[in-house]
Design an enzyme around this catalytic site. Structure first.
Site, PDB file in Angstrom:
ATOM      1  CE1 TYR A  48      24.899  -0.252   4.534  1.00  9.48           C
ATOM      2  CE2 TYR A  48      23.935   1.724   3.571  1.00  9.48           C
ATOM      3  CZ  TYR A  48      24.970   0.804   3.640  1.00  9.48           C
ATOM      4  OH  TYR A  48      26.055   0.932   2.810  1.00  9.48           O
ATOM      5  CB  SER A  94      25.062   9.619  -1.303  1.00 13.16           C
ATOM      6  OG  SER A  94      25.900   8.555  -1.681  1.00 13.16           O
ATOM      7  CB  ALA A 132      22.273   7.163  -2.701  1.00 18.19           C
ATOM      8  CE  LYS A 133      28.716   3.656   3.336  1.00 21.21           C
ATOM      9  NZ  LYS A 133      28.513   2.214   3.094  1.00 21.21           N
ATOM     10  CB  ALA A 134      20.474   6.445   1.128  1.00 17.66           C
TER      11      ALA A 134
END
Length: 289
Positions: free
Chosen positions: A163, A63, A157-159
């Site tokens: 969120y 990520s 990506a867990k960006a």
């Protein structure tokens, strides 16, 4: 644990050393605070073992790379840090949060190549993410915001920045008395909840949205593997909103959510059926094996 998250007893691992919980702070001119240059992972430790910890650490580094950042710690070092944090706090069952971000440095604009990439690992004791929904089924709103095209964001990506619309959607759902919100994607297909992937059941077969513009969750992948081992047919495909009416069961998956049944999405109702309960029980057994 209780109280505000910045005012607790405990230890947090930060940039290579353990610090007191209340001392784990950053400067107001931290680049990530202004430009969302941050990636993170949510993990759960069961009976002293972090479920799929290595996979989470690898994804954290991937990520960061997608956001043009290089985390100055290897997967092995990140793993060691997670367990050191758990040991320092005396936990065998806990939620683990690893977060990497561009910190304060010589740059304070869109470009931040001269700013250091920092890493912290914290944890806390966390029960069911959706409260009593594991037995009754969660109630979901339908979000007005859509998951964007992968041509506009690094959707793999867990960006942190991805969120923002999830927070807005969940706030709107909670204002209606719901636990969460289901989101469509930019094309109008069913996508996911604000922090969990979604599955449906029809005629004994499972249908789940194709993860082509949102995060292909590790719990999602685990559950798909479990279902296939049970001989259940799984369709990963685009799902139209009109199909919701024909589905019989529904559940959410995620590290925090684990496997949580869904009883309602908007005007559509679902039973907390046998397959849903079996998957939830099998997942619980797996993570504690």
């Amino acid at each position: 644990m209780a109280g505000a998250y910045d005012d607790r007893d405990g230890k947090i691992w930060m940039d290579g050393k353990m610090v007191e919980w209340r001392d784990a702070t950053v400067h107001v001119l931290t680049h990530a605070l202004h430009y969302a240059s941050s990636v993170f992972e949510g993990e759960r430790c069961y009976n002293g073992r972090i479920f799929k910890g290595v996979e989470h650490s690898k994804r954290l580094r991937r990520s960061a790379e997608l956001l043009d950042m290089e985390i100055p710690f290897s997967v092995e070092e990140i793993e060691a840090a997670k367990y050191a944090m758990l040991k320092a706090n005396g936990w065998t069952d806990a939620y683990v949060r690893a977060v990497a971000w561009r910190g304060s440095g010589e740059d304070m604009g869109v470009s931040a190549k001269r700013n250091p990439v920092r890493l912290a690992i914290a944890g806390w004791e966390w029960g069911n993410y959706y409260g009593d929904a594991k037995t009754k089924g969660a109630r979901l709103d339908i979000a007005k915001w859509k998951r964007p095209s992968p041509e506009t964001i690094p959707s793999a990506a867990k960006a942190a920045g991805l969120y923002m619309i999830c927070t807005m959607s969940k706030h709107a759902a909670e204002a209606k008395g719901c636990s969460d919100a289901m989101m469509f994607d930019y094309r109008g297909y069913v996508a996911e909840a604000t922090g969990a992937n979604i599955f449906f059941v029809k005629d004994g077969e499972v249908h789940t949205p194709l993860a082509d513009c949102f995060l292909n969750g590790l719990t999602r992948q685990t559950v798909i593997g479990m279902l296939k081992e049970k001989g259940v047919t799984v369709h990963e495909r685009h799902i139209m909103p009109a199909e919701l009416e024909g589905f019989e069961q529904c559940w959410l998956t995620g590290t925090a959510a684990e496997v949580t049944p869904v009883g309602q999405i908007g005007d559509y109702s679902f039973e907390v059926g046998a397959l849903t309960l079996d998957v939830a029980a099998s997942y619980e057994k797996l993570v504690r094996a």
